[in-house]
Motif scaffolding. Structure first.
Motif, PDB file in Angstrom:
ATOM      1  N   ALA A  38       9.805  39.026  21.620  1.00 46.41           N
ATOM      2  CA  ALA A  38      11.205  39.177  21.212  1.00 46.41           C
ATOM      3  C   ALA A  38      11.806  37.781  21.066  1.00 46.41           C
ATOM      4  CB  ALA A  38      11.998  39.988  22.229  1.00 46.41           C
ATOM      5  N   ARG A  85      16.850  50.409  23.727  1.00 42.10           N
ATOM      6  CA  ARG A  85      17.150  49.469  22.642  1.00 42.10           C
ATOM      7  C   ARG A  85      18.377  48.653  23.010  1.00 42.10           C
ATOM      8  NH1 ARG A  85      13.411  49.047  19.217  1.00 42.10           N
ATOM      9  NH2 ARG A  85      12.297  50.909  18.604  1.00 42.10           N
ATOM     10  N   CYS A  86      18.446  47.454  22.501  1.00 44.54           N
ATOM     11  CA  CYS A  86      19.571  46.567  22.750  1.00 44.54           C
ATOM     12  C   CYS A  86      20.873  47.304  22.437  1.00 44.54           C
ATOM     13  CB  CYS A  86      19.417  45.337  21.866  1.00 44.54           C
ATOM     14  SG  CYS A  86      20.474  43.975  22.323  1.00 44.54           S
ATOM     15  N   PRO A 124      10.470  52.006  23.463  1.00 47.47           N
ATOM     16  CA  PRO A 124      11.329  50.858  23.164  1.00 47.47           C
ATOM     17  C   PRO A 124      11.736  50.096  24.429  1.00 47.47           C
ATOM     18  CG  PRO A 124      12.620  52.869  23.063  1.00 47.47           C
ATOM     19  CD  PRO A 124      11.198  53.280  23.351  1.00 47.47           C
ATOM     20  N   TYR A 125      11.767  48.771  24.307  1.00 47.27           N
ATOM     21  CA  TYR A 125      12.217  47.884  25.382  1.00 47.27           C
ATOM     22  C   TYR A 125      13.019  46.751  24.760  1.00 47.27           C
ATOM     23  CZ  TYR A 125       8.555  50.178  28.110  1.00 47.27           C
ATOM     24  OH  TYR A 125       7.762  51.109  28.737  1.00 47.27           O
ATOM     25  N   TYR A 126      13.839  46.105  25.598  1.00 44.93           N
ATOM     26  CA  TYR A 126      14.560  44.929  25.117  1.00 44.93           C
ATOM     27  C   TYR A 126      14.749  43.942  26.254  1.00 44.93           C
ATOM     28  CZ  TYR A 126      18.928  47.125  26.916  1.00 44.93           C
ATOM     29  OH  TYR A 126      19.898  47.711  27.688  1.00 44.93           O
ATOM     30  N   ASP A 138      24.601  44.514  28.210  1.00 46.99           N
ATOM     31  CA  ASP A 138      24.157  44.183  26.860  1.00 46.99           C
ATOM     32  C   ASP A 138      25.271  43.527  26.057  1.00 46.99           C
ATOM     33  OD1 ASP A 138      22.004  45.591  27.813  1.00 46.99           O
ATOM     34  OD2 ASP A 138      22.105  47.181  26.318  1.00 46.99           O
ATOM     35  N   CYS A 144      20.852  39.803  23.611  1.00 47.50           N
ATOM     36  CA  CYS A 144      19.729  40.702  23.856  1.00 47.50           C
ATOM     37  C   CYS A 144      18.950  40.866  22.556  1.00 47.50           C
ATOM     38  CB  CYS A 144      20.176  42.051  24.411  1.00 47.50           C
ATOM     39  SG  CYS A 144      21.125  43.091  23.297  1.00 47.50           S
ATOM     40  N   ASN A 146      15.493  43.382  20.873  1.00 50.32           N
ATOM     41  CA  ASN A 146      14.462  44.415  21.040  1.00 50.32           C
ATOM     42  C   ASN A 146      13.085  43.779  21.043  1.00 50.32           C
ATOM     43  OD1 ASN A 146      16.359  46.572  21.024  1.00 50.32           O
ATOM     44  ND2 ASN A 146      16.446  46.453  18.814  1.00 50.32           N
ATOM     45  N   SER A 148       9.047  43.785  20.298  1.00 51.17           N
ATOM     46  CA  SER A 148       8.112  44.301  19.296  1.00 51.17           C
ATOM     47  C   SER A 148       6.706  44.233  19.866  1.00 51.17           C
ATOM     48  CB  SER A 148       8.156  43.463  18.021  1.00 51.17           C
ATOM     49  OG  SER A 148       9.431  43.525  17.441  1.00 51.17           O
TER      50      SER A 148
END
Length: 151
Positions: A38, A85-86, A124-126, A138, A144, A146, A148
Protein backbone atom coordinates in the motif's frame (compact mmCIF):
# COMPACT_ATOMS: atom_id res chain seq x y z
CA UNK A 1 -23.21 -31.73 -51.36
CA UNK A 2 -22.25 -28.24 -50.15
CA UNK A 3 -24.15 -28.80 -46.89
CA UNK A 4 -22.26 -32.01 -46.23
CA UNK A 5 -18.89 -30.33 -46.87
CA UNK A 6 -19.80 -27.40 -44.58
CA UNK A 7 -20.92 -29.78 -41.82
CA UNK A 8 -17.66 -31.72 -42.03
CA UNK A 9 -15.72 -28.47 -41.47
CA UNK A 10 -17.95 -26.93 -38.76
CA UNK A 11 -18.67 -30.08 -36.70
CA UNK A 12 -15.05 -30.60 -35.55
CA UNK A 13 -14.84 -26.92 -34.56
CA UNK A 14 -17.98 -27.23 -32.44
CA UNK A 15 -16.47 -30.20 -30.57
CA UNK A 16 -13.00 -28.69 -30.08
CA UNK A 17 -14.23 -25.32 -28.75
CA UNK A 18 -15.88 -26.72 -25.58
CA UNK A 19 -12.79 -28.88 -24.96
CA UNK A 20 -10.53 -25.83 -25.24
CA UNK A 21 -12.74 -23.90 -22.80
CA UNK A 22 -12.71 -26.81 -20.34
CA UNK A 23 -8.90 -26.95 -20.47
CA UNK A 24 -8.76 -23.21 -19.81
CA UNK A 25 -11.08 -23.53 -16.79
CA UNK A 26 -9.08 -26.47 -15.44
CA UNK A 27 -5.83 -24.47 -15.25
CA UNK A 28 -4.77 -24.18 -11.60
CA UNK A 29 -5.10 -20.74 -10.03
CA UNK A 30 -1.91 -19.13 -8.76
CA UNK A 31 -1.38 -19.68 -5.06
CA UNK A 32 -1.56 -16.51 -2.94
CA UNK A 33 1.89 -15.07 -2.22
CA UNK A 34 0.96 -13.74 1.22
CA UNK A 35 2.48 -10.40 0.18
CA UNK A 36 0.62 -7.09 0.26
CA UNK A 37 1.50 -3.45 -0.45
CA UNK A 38 0.00 0.00 0.00
CA UNK A 39 1.12 3.59 -0.57
CA UNK A 40 -0.15 6.78 1.00
CA UNK A 41 1.10 9.29 -1.56
CA UNK A 42 0.39 12.38 0.57
CA UNK A 43 0.09 12.36 4.36
CA UNK A 44 -2.23 15.08 5.66
CA UNK A 45 -0.49 17.74 7.78
CA UNK A 46 2.87 15.90 7.58
CA UNK A 47 3.15 16.40 3.79
CA UNK A 48 5.25 13.26 3.48
CA UNK A 49 4.38 9.82 2.17
CA UNK A 50 4.24 6.26 3.49
CA UNK A 51 4.79 2.84 1.93
CA UNK A 52 3.65 -0.42 3.49
CA UNK A 53 4.85 -3.90 2.64
CA UNK A 54 3.57 -7.10 4.23
CA UNK A 55 5.28 -10.45 3.73
CA UNK A 56 4.72 -13.90 5.22
CA UNK A 57 6.72 -14.81 8.29
CA UNK A 58 5.07 -18.23 8.78
CA UNK A 59 1.73 -19.86 7.95
CA UNK A 60 0.09 -17.93 10.79
CA UNK A 61 2.06 -14.67 10.91
CA UNK A 62 3.16 -11.87 8.62
CA UNK A 63 5.73 -9.13 8.98
CA UNK A 64 4.55 -5.61 8.16
CA UNK A 65 6.92 -2.73 7.47
CA UNK A 66 5.82 0.88 7.18
CA UNK A 67 8.35 3.29 5.68
CA UNK A 68 7.91 7.05 5.95
CA UNK A 69 9.39 9.51 3.46
CA UNK A 70 9.81 13.28 3.65
CA UNK A 71 8.02 13.82 6.97
CA UNK A 72 9.13 16.49 9.46
CA UNK A 73 12.28 15.66 11.44
CA UNK A 74 11.79 13.99 14.86
CA UNK A 75 8.08 13.48 14.29
CA UNK A 76 6.42 10.63 16.19
CA UNK A 77 3.87 8.72 14.07
CA UNK A 78 1.47 5.88 14.96
CA UNK A 79 0.03 3.34 12.52
CA UNK A 80 -1.98 0.16 12.24
CA UNK A 81 -3.44 -2.27 9.71
CA UNK A 82 -7.20 -2.62 9.68
CA UNK A 83 -9.73 -5.08 8.23
CA UNK A 84 -11.97 -3.44 5.62
CA UNK A 85 -11.51 -0.54 3.23
CA UNK A 86 -10.14 2.91 3.95
CA UNK A 87 -13.01 4.95 5.42
CA UNK A 88 -14.75 1.95 7.07
CA UNK A 89 -13.36 2.78 10.55
CA UNK A 90 -12.65 -0.94 10.90
CA UNK A 91 -10.89 -2.93 13.59
CA UNK A 92 -7.10 -3.39 13.65
CA UNK A 93 -5.83 -6.88 12.79
CA UNK A 94 -3.62 -6.88 15.92
CA UNK A 95 -3.39 -5.08 19.26
CA UNK A 96 -2.07 -1.51 19.25
CA UNK A 97 1.13 -2.69 21.00
CA UNK A 98 2.07 -4.70 17.87
CA UNK A 99 2.40 -1.46 15.87
CA UNK A 100 5.35 0.38 17.37
CA UNK A 101 5.40 4.10 16.85
CA UNK A 102 7.86 5.53 14.35
CA UNK A 103 10.21 8.44 15.02
CA UNK A 104 11.36 10.17 11.84
CA UNK A 105 15.09 10.66 11.31
CA UNK A 106 17.00 13.78 10.25
CA UNK A 107 16.39 13.00 6.58
CA UNK A 108 12.60 12.78 7.07
CA UNK A 109 12.49 9.00 6.82
CA UNK A 110 11.43 6.40 9.36
CA UNK A 111 10.56 2.72 9.53
CA UNK A 112 8.27 0.66 11.72
CA UNK A 113 7.90 -3.11 11.86
CA UNK A 114 5.05 -5.22 13.24
CA UNK A 115 4.34 -8.93 13.50
CA UNK A 116 0.67 -9.48 12.71
CA UNK A 117 -1.61 -12.45 12.02
CA UNK A 118 -1.37 -13.66 8.41
CA UNK A 119 -3.76 -11.68 6.22
CA UNK A 120 -6.45 -13.72 4.47
CA UNK A 121 -6.29 -13.74 0.67
CA UNK A 122 -9.21 -11.97 -0.99
CA UNK A 123 -10.17 -10.00 2.13
CA UNK A 124 -9.86 -6.21 2.14
CA UNK A 125 -7.36 -4.49 4.46
CA UNK A 126 -5.97 -0.99 4.80
CA UNK A 127 -3.21 0.87 6.61
CA UNK A 128 -3.79 4.10 8.49
CA UNK A 129 -1.27 6.58 9.88
CA UNK A 130 -2.20 8.90 12.74
CA UNK A 131 -0.84 11.02 15.57
CA UNK A 132 0.14 9.15 18.75
CA UNK A 133 -2.24 9.78 21.62
CA UNK A 134 -5.22 10.17 19.28
CA UNK A 135 -7.89 7.56 18.88
CA UNK A 136 -7.12 5.90 15.52
CA UNK A 137 -9.49 7.25 12.90
CA UNK A 138 -9.63 6.98 9.13
CA UNK A 139 -10.91 10.52 8.69
CA UNK A 140 -8.97 12.41 11.39
CA UNK A 141 -5.59 10.72 10.90
CA UNK A 142 -2.70 11.61 8.61
CA UNK A 143 -3.90 9.21 5.92
CA UNK A 144 -4.97 5.73 4.94
CA UNK A 145 -4.62 3.46 1.91
CA UNK A 146 -6.11 0.13 0.85
CA UNK A 147 -3.75 -2.83 0.67
CA UNK A 148 -3.25 -4.71 -2.60
CA UNK A 149 -2.29 -8.37 -2.80
CA UNK A 150 0.94 -9.03 -4.68
CA UNK A 151 0.65 -12.05 -7.01
Amino acid sequence: MIRLALFSVVAPLMVSLPLALQAQDAAPAAAPSGKWTATIAQLNVLRGAADLSVSPKSNKESRAKLSLRLVPINRQVAWDIVAGRCGDEGRPVAAAAAFRQILSRNDGSGDGMATIPALEPGKPYYVRVFSPGEVPSDRAGFGCANLSEVP
